[in-house]
Design an enzyme around this catalytic site. Structure first.
Site, PDB file in Angstrom:
ATOM      1  N   SER A  53       0.799  -1.234   0.000  1.00 54.40           N
ATOM      2  CA  SER A  53       0.000   0.000   0.000  1.00 54.40           C
ATOM      3  C   SER A  53       0.828   1.279   0.000  1.00 54.40           C
ATOM      4  CB  SER A  53      -0.948   0.008   1.201  1.00 54.40           C
ATOM      5  OG  SER A  53      -1.979  -0.939   1.027  1.00 54.40           O
ATOM      6  N   LYS A 111       0.212   3.688  -2.771  1.00 58.83           N
ATOM      7  CA  LYS A 111      -0.897   4.638  -2.737  1.00 58.83           C
ATOM      8  C   LYS A 111      -0.419   6.072  -2.518  1.00 58.83           C
ATOM      9  CE  LYS A 111      -3.924   0.972  -1.151  1.00 58.83           C
ATOM     10  NZ  LYS A 111      -4.436   0.229   0.001  1.00 58.83           N
ATOM     11  N   SER A 128      -6.430   3.327   3.890  1.00 59.17           N
ATOM     12  CA  SER A 128      -5.693   2.505   2.924  1.00 59.17           C
ATOM     13  C   SER A 128      -6.638   1.710   2.032  1.00 59.17           C
ATOM     14  CB  SER A 128      -4.721   1.552   3.640  1.00 59.17           C
ATOM     15  OG  SER A 128      -3.771   1.038   2.732  1.00 59.17           O
ATOM     16  N   LYS A 163       2.327   6.715   5.206  1.00 55.74           N
ATOM     17  CA  LYS A 163       1.563   5.557   4.754  1.00 55.74           C
ATOM     18  C   LYS A 163       2.183   4.240   5.200  1.00 55.74           C
ATOM     19  CE  LYS A 163      -1.929   3.943   2.557  1.00 55.74           C
ATOM     20  NZ  LYS A 163      -1.874   2.847   3.560  1.00 55.74           N
TER      21      LYS A 163
END
Length: 398
Positions: free
Chosen positions: A58, A61, A121, A231
């Site tokens: 992730s 992202k 997320s 993140k």
């Protein structure tokens, strides 16, 4: 013909040696990959396999968000603009990994999708945003790779909007992730402040009709002073990873950890790593904003030189126990440094234009490169000025 690179070594400490620099307390991490950089000075404080290509999970992202922020800043995308969850996208991503719980046919604003991506997320939120912006996810991925190239993330590539495993098409490095984090913070400070560091976000409802609220997975948020991003990521292939940032007393660090074996390991390692960055290192001032550092030669200008000044307060990152450093030309010890620029610099030049760099080399550390800008405008020389410059150049050559 490429201009010659000018290097002006204007200051070398008279008695400063490597022994004068106390080493930073060592740090060890169980993460397979680690990287930390001080955004104020550009100093790399720690690196462990920084250029190893790895699946981002992730963490990819972050680039999806960066593309959206870029379009918002340019006016091509509005925060209140709404995109619809198609039945096909819902079928593929409903409940697949981390999710925002967007219902089929539901319209969601760009602002809420960004919160769903950054805070929750949400894999579904990423694809809805990508399809809304570019029509298809592959078309959006092209935008991601265009931004990657602009940022110089040369050891990374994106194949999906959400980082879902794709047989190695998507890969990143810790150094590139730090570059992306820094660019997000520098280029979009207002959007960064608006969307990152939310403790939780609410979207969707349970089968019983109750609202669904999910907490931010950021392991340092609320645990390290000044933490505000960025993140987390996790897949079986990638392990547990985190790209984080925090600011304390005007000093901002960016860190990357990857390849950890558990949620708790990620939490503990991330907190320890960021605390080490702030406690083991400090900024020492060199030049105040607007201070002239040197002058550079100008070609074809109304003036033959231009002042090189600090665009903001310039400082070097050094171990906490290091002896004092005085500002350059202040009569005290300072680390060796030089001004570097490609020159002579051709006119016209605008005040504030980045035209040179200050390269500082503390003993025992990698060089730290700080920007220098033009002190004033320099217009192009008139007809007689160009003739006089040619005569001077001829005699200089002779």
């Amino acid at each position: 013909m490429k201009p010659a690179q000018y290097a002006v070594a204007f200051l070398v400490g008279t008695s400063l040696t490597a022994q004068a620099f106390a080493a930073a307390p060592p740090f060890d991490t169980t993460a397979r990959v680690a990287f930390m950089q001080d955004m104020n000075s550009g100093a790399i404080l720690y690196q462990k396999q920084p250029d190893f290509r790895m699946p981002p999970a992730s963490l990819a992202k972050m680039m999806t968000v960066y593309v959206a922020f870029s379009l918002i800043k340019s006016g091509d995308l509005k925060l209140d603009q709404k995109f619809t969850m198609s039945p096909e996208t819902w079928q593929k991503w409903h409940g697949q990994g981390s999710t925002m719980f967007i219902a089929a046919g539901e319209q969601v604003s760009v602002a809420d999708l960004l919160s769903g991506i950054i805070t929750l997320s949400g894999n579904d939120a990423c694809v809805v945003l990508a399809e809304g912006i570019a029509g298809t996810e592959p078309a959006f991925v092209n935008l991601m790779n265009q931004q990657r190239e602009k940022l110089g993330m040369n050891n990374s590539h994106f194949g999906t909007a959400n980082g879902w495993p794709d047989n190695g098409v998507t890969y990143v490095t810790a150094r590139d992730l730090a570059t992306l984090a820094e660019a997000t913070i520098r280029n979009f400070p207002d959007l960064y402040k608006q969307f990152y560091a939310k403790p939780s976000f609410q979207w969707g409802k349970t089968m019983g009709g109750a609202d669904i609220s999910q907490e931010n997975r950021d392991p340092i948020l609320g645990k390290v002073p000044g933490a505000d991003g960025l993140k987390t990521g996790h897949t079986e292939e990638a392990g547990y990873g985190f790209t984080g940032s925090a600011e304390q007393n005007g000093r901002r660090l960016v860190m990357v950890l990857a390849g950890m074996g558990s949620w708790n390991e990620r939490v503990n390692q991330s907190i320890s790593f960021m605390n080490w960055g702030f406690s083991a290192w400090r900024l020492k001032p060199l030049f105040a904003k607007g201070k002239r550092v040197e002058t550079a030669e100008v070609q074809g200008g109304s003036s033959s030189t231009v002042g090189l000044v600090a665009p903001n307060d310039l400082a070097v990152t050094v171990p906490l126990g290091m002896g004092g450093i005085l500002g350059a030309k202040a009569g005290g010890d300072a680390p060796p440094m030089k001004v570097v620029y490609d020159g002579p610099i051709k006119a016209p030049i605008k005040a504030g234009q980045h035209i040179a760099d200050l390269v500082v080399s503390p003993p025992g550390q990698d060089p730290q490169t700080l920007p220098l800008v033009a002190e004033s405008d320099v217009g192009e020389a008139g007809f007689f000025g160009r003739i006089w410059a040619s005569i001077k150049a001829l005699f200089s050559w002779l």
